[in-house]
Design a protein around this motif. Structure first.
Motif, PDB file in Angstrom:
ATOM      1  N   TYR A 188      23.898   3.125   3.083  1.00 19.47           N
ATOM      2  CA  TYR A 188      23.343   3.908   1.971  1.00 19.47           C
ATOM      3  C   TYR A 188      22.533   5.095   2.495  1.00 19.47           C
ATOM      4  N   ASN A 189      22.563   6.154   1.720  1.00 20.34           N
ATOM      5  CA  ASN A 189      21.796   7.333   2.113  1.00 20.34           C
ATOM      6  C   ASN A 189      20.350   7.207   1.626  1.00 20.34           C
ATOM      7  N   VAL A 190      19.584   6.321   2.261  1.00 21.94           N
ATOM      8  CA  VAL A 190      18.167   6.135   1.875  1.00 21.94           C
ATOM      9  C   VAL A 190      17.303   6.225   3.127  1.00 21.94           C
ATOM     10  N   SER A 191      16.018   6.421   2.869  1.00 25.78           N
ATOM     11  CA  SER A 191      15.070   6.369   3.980  1.00 25.78           C
ATOM     12  C   SER A 191      14.225   5.108   3.788  1.00 25.78           C
ATOM     13  N   VAL A 192      14.232   4.254   4.803  1.00 26.99           N
ATOM     14  CA  VAL A 192      13.388   3.047   4.735  1.00 26.99           C
ATOM     15  C   VAL A 192      12.122   3.355   5.519  1.00 26.99           C
ATOM     16  N   ARG A 193      10.984   3.326   4.839  1.00 25.37           N
ATOM     17  CA  ARG A 193       9.728   3.686   5.513  1.00 25.37           C
ATOM     18  C   ARG A 193       8.838   2.462   5.654  1.00 25.37           C
ATOM     19  N   PHE A 194       8.478   2.170   6.888  1.00 24.84           N
ATOM     20  CA  PHE A 194       7.619   1.020   7.168  1.00 24.84           C
ATOM     21  C   PHE A 194       6.170   1.509   7.214  1.00 24.84           C
ATOM     22  N   LEU A 195       5.344   0.923   6.357  1.00 25.40           N
ATOM     23  CA  LEU A 195       3.949   1.361   6.271  1.00 25.40           C
ATOM     24  C   LEU A 195       3.014   0.343   6.900  1.00 25.40           C
ATOM     25  N   GLU A 196       1.985   0.848   7.535  1.00 26.06           N
ATOM     26  CA  GLU A 196       0.912  -0.041   7.986  1.00 26.06           C
ATOM     27  C   GLU A 196       0.115  -0.504   6.773  1.00 26.06           C
ATOM     28  N   GLU A 197      -0.315  -1.736   6.824  1.00 26.27           N
ATOM     29  CA  GLU A 197      -1.145  -2.259   5.721  1.00 26.27           C
ATOM     30  C   GLU A 197      -2.527  -1.595   5.756  1.00 26.27           C
ATOM     31  N   MET A 198      -3.045  -1.289   4.590  1.00 28.77           N
ATOM     32  CA  MET A 198      -4.395  -0.706   4.486  1.00 28.77           C
ATOM     33  C   MET A 198      -5.324  -1.705   3.787  1.00 28.77           C
ATOM     34  N   PRO A 199      -6.619  -1.565   3.999  1.00 25.07           N
ATOM     35  CA  PRO A 199      -7.547  -2.586   3.485  1.00 25.07           C
ATOM     36  C   PRO A 199      -7.927  -2.419   2.012  1.00 25.07           C
ATOM     37  N   PHE A 200      -6.998  -1.912   1.188  1.00 20.93           N
ATOM     38  CA  PHE A 200      -7.313  -1.727  -0.239  1.00 20.93           C
ATOM     39  C   PHE A 200      -6.555  -2.755  -1.066  1.00 20.93           C
ATOM     40  N   ASN A 201      -7.134  -3.920  -1.196  1.00 19.05           N
ATOM     41  CA  ASN A 201      -6.419  -5.010  -1.864  1.00 19.05           C
ATOM     42  C   ASN A 201      -7.272  -5.691  -2.919  1.00 19.05           C
ATOM     43  N   GLY A 202      -8.298  -5.001  -3.367  1.00 25.63           N
ATOM     44  CA  GLY A 202      -9.152  -5.574  -4.401  1.00 25.63           C
ATOM     45  C   GLY A 202     -10.039  -6.689  -3.865  1.00 25.63           C
ATOM     46  N   GLY A 203     -10.263  -6.679  -2.558  1.00 28.17           N
ATOM     47  CA  GLY A 203     -11.182  -7.663  -1.960  1.00 28.17           C
ATOM     48  C   GLY A 203     -10.533  -8.993  -1.639  1.00 28.17           C
ATOM     49  N   SER A 204      -9.184  -9.100  -1.778  1.00 28.11           N
ATOM     50  CA  SER A 204      -8.580 -10.412  -1.527  1.00 28.11           C
ATOM     51  C   SER A 204      -8.545 -10.760  -0.033  1.00 28.11           C
ATOM     52  N   LYS A 205      -8.641  -9.764   0.833  1.00 29.06           N
ATOM     53  CA  LYS A 205      -8.604 -10.033   2.279  1.00 29.06           C
ATOM     54  C   LYS A 205      -9.376  -8.920   2.991  1.00 29.06           C
ATOM     55  N   GLU A 206     -10.171  -9.318   3.990  1.00 24.91           N
ATOM     56  CA  GLU A 206     -10.889  -8.296   4.758  1.00 24.91           C
ATOM     57  C   GLU A 206     -10.237  -8.154   6.118  1.00 24.91           C
ATOM     58  N   PHE A 207     -10.104  -6.936   6.610  1.00 29.41           N
ATOM     59  CA  PHE A 207      -9.641  -6.778   7.991  1.00 29.41           C
ATOM     60  C   PHE A 207     -10.069  -5.435   8.563  1.00 29.41           C
ATOM     61  N   ASN A 208     -10.273  -5.459   9.890  1.00 25.67           N
ATOM     62  CA  ASN A 208     -10.642  -4.227  10.592  1.00 25.67           C
ATOM     63  C   ASN A 208      -9.539  -3.751  11.515  1.00 25.67           C
ATOM     64  N   GLN A 209      -8.557  -4.616  11.721  1.00 24.33           N
ATOM     65  CA  GLN A 209      -7.436  -4.260  12.586  1.00 24.33           C
ATOM     66  C   GLN A 209      -6.150  -4.807  11.980  1.00 24.33           C
ATOM     67  N   ILE A 210      -5.020  -4.292  12.432  1.00 23.68           N
ATOM     68  CA  ILE A 210      -3.750  -4.831  11.960  1.00 23.68           C
ATOM     69  C   ILE A 210      -2.873  -5.133  13.176  1.00 23.68           C
ATOM     70  N   LYS A 211      -2.041  -6.149  13.034  1.00 29.79           N
ATOM     71  CA  LYS A 211      -1.103  -6.448  14.122  1.00 29.79           C
ATOM     72  C   LYS A 211       0.049  -5.431  14.095  1.00 29.79           C
ATOM     73  N   TRP A 212       0.559  -5.180  12.881  1.00 29.01           N
ATOM     74  CA  TRP A 212       1.745  -4.326  12.746  1.00 29.01           C
ATOM     75  C   TRP A 212       1.341  -2.872  12.550  1.00 29.01           C
ATOM     76  N   ASN A 213       0.876  -2.267  13.671  1.00 26.37           N
ATOM     77  CA  ASN A 213       0.653  -0.822  13.594  1.00 26.37           C
ATOM     78  C   ASN A 213       1.986  -0.125  13.885  1.00 26.37           C
ATOM     79  N   TYR A 214       2.018   1.193  13.747  1.00 23.85           N
ATOM     80  CA  TYR A 214       3.326   1.881  13.842  1.00 23.85           C
ATOM     81  C   TYR A 214       3.970   1.683  15.209  1.00 23.85           C
TER      82      TYR A 214
END
Ligand code: SAM
Ligand code: SF4
Length: 328
Positions: free
Chosen positions: A179-205
C-alpha cells in the motif's frame, strides 16, 4: 507572516475540536474518571471558524483537525466545509482513530481533504483491544483500507509502547508493504492523564530503527520537508515509506512551525509547555478579530526555544494532562 522570537516561521495550526473520545487508549488517558469539559466550554463551530480565519489571515496555511476524536463531534463536517472554502488555507488534514470516519469518506473527498492520519498501534485484534480498551478493530481496519484504496494520503501513527506492541513493528510494515502509505513510529510521550509516570522510554527512535534494521538492514533514508517531525525511510520492494518521530527525544524543535489550539481555546506554543492564553475567553468577551490577532502575535513572540526549555514551565516532570485535551 508569523515569525517567532527564534526566527521560526509558524504556518501550521493543530486545531483540536473536542476533548472527548470513543476509545480509551491507555497511553493517552485513564480508563475512567476522566474530567471531560462541559460542552459550553468547547469552542463552537463559529468560534473555530473565526479563529481559523484570523490565523489564516496572519500566515497559517495548513490546519490539522485533531482532538479527542474529531468525528465524535456531530457538527465537524460544518467546520470542514467552511475550511475547505477558506482563501489562503492550502492544506487541511485530519488525525483520527478511524472508528467513525466511514460515513464521511465520500464528502471528505469531495471537499478535497485528502490527508488523513490514522492512529493504529497494533494489527492484532487482542493487542488493539487491550491498548484502546474498546472493540473497534474491524471498523478501524476496514476504514483504513478504504481510505488507502480510495486514494487518500494516509499516514499511520503507531506509538511504540514497551511491553505492549513492539512485536507488531515488523508485521505492520509487512502488512502495509503493498500500500502507498507512510507508517510512522512515534515515541511515547508522558501525556496520559496521569495514568503512568515516566522520565525515560525504552523505545526511543534509535531503538525503533535498530529493531527495524534487524529485519530490513538495507532501508534507506529519504528526503523529508525541513519542518517535518518524522525522519523518513524506504524499504526496497515496499510501495510506501516508514518514519520515526522523536516526540520524546525532541530532536526537531529547531524547525518547529506549529501552533496548537485546544478544544477549549487554550493556545499552546509547545506540547511540553503550559497554555499561554485562552482564545475562547477573548472571543466571548469581545468578538473582534483584533484581540485574537494580538494574542497570537504576543504568544508567538515569546516561545520557548525547545521542548526541554518549555518543560521547565512545570515544577516537575510529571504531566497530568492528557493528549486528548492537547490534540497530539
Ligand atoms: N483521536 C485521534 C487519534 O487518536 O488519532 C486524534 C487525537 S490523538 C490525541 C492525536 C495523536 O496523539 C494520535 O496519533 C495519538 O496516537 C497520539 N498520542 C496520544 N497520546 C500520546 C502519548 N502519550 N504519546 C505519544 N502520542 C500520543
Ligand atoms: Fe482517543 Fe486518540 Fe486518545 Fe486514543 S489517542 S484515546 S483515539 S484521543
Amino acid at each position: 507572516m508569523l515569525i517567532d522570537n527564534h526566527g521560526r516561521k509558524i504556518n501550521y495550526l493543530r486545531l483540536a475540536v473536542t476533548d472527548r473520545c470513543n476509545l480509551r487508549c491507555n497511553y493517552c488517558m485513564p480508563s475512567e474518571g476522566i474530567d471531560f469539559v462541559k460542552n459550553d466550554r468547547l469552542l463552537t463551530i463559529p468560534e473555530l471558524i473565526q479563529t481559523s480565519r484570523v490565523l489564516v489571515s496572519q500566515g497559517i496555511d495548513k490546519i490539522r483537525i485533531t482532538g479527542g476524536e474529531p468525528f465524535v463531534r456531530k457538527d465537524l463536517m460544518i467546520l470542514l466545509r467552511e475550511l475547505s472554502q477558506m482563501d489562503g488555507l492550502d492544506e487541511i488534514s485530519v488525525t483520527t482513530n478511524a472508528t467513525l470516519i466511514g460515513p464521511h469518506i465520500d464528502e471528505l473527498k469531495e471537499l478535497g481533504i485528502k490527508n488523513v492520519n490514522v492512529s493504529l498501534d497494533s494489527i492484532n485484534r487482542e493487542t488493539f483491544e487491550r491498548i484502546t480498551r474498546r472493540k473497534q478493530f474491524d471498523t478501524v481496519h476496514n476504514n483504513l483500507i478504504r481510505l488507502i484504496t480510495e486514494g487518500f494520503n494516509v499516514r499511520i501513527n503507531f506509538i511504540v509502547l514497551d511491553g505492549q506492541n513492539e512485536q507488531d513493528i515488523i508485521p505492520i510494515l509487512e502488512l502495509m508493504k503493498h500500500y502507498n502509505v507512510s507508517v510512522r513510529f512515534l515515541e511515547e510521550m508522558p501525556f496520559n492523564g496521569g495514568s503512568k509516570e515516566f522520565n525515560q522510554i525504552k523505545w526511543n527512535y534509535k531503538a525503533i530503527l535498530k529493531h527495524i534494521a534487524s529485519q530490513y538492514p538495507d532501508y534507506k533514508k529519504i528526503e523529508s520537508p525541513k519542518t517535518s517531525t518524522s525522519i523518513n525511510y524506504k524499504i526496497d520492494g515496499h510501495k510506501g515509506t516508514f518514519g520515526v518521530i522523536p516526540s520524546f527525544s525532541r530532536t526537531f524543535c529547531g524547525s518547529c512551525n506549529r501552533l496548537r489550539i485546544t478544544a477549549t481555546g487554550d493556545v499552546i506554543t509547545c506540547l511540553y509547555g503550559k497554555p499561554k492564553a485562552n482564545l475562547r475567553d477573548i472571543i466571548r468577551k469581545e468578538k473582534n478579530d483584533e484581540n485574537i490577532k494580538d494574542t497570537i502575535l504576543k504568544v508567538i513572540g515569546n516561545r520557548a526555544k525547545t521542548g526541554f526549555e518549555a518543560q521547565n514551565e512545570h515544577t516537575n516532570t510529571v504531566f497530568h494532562n492528557s493528549m486528548t485535551s492537547i490534540g497530539g
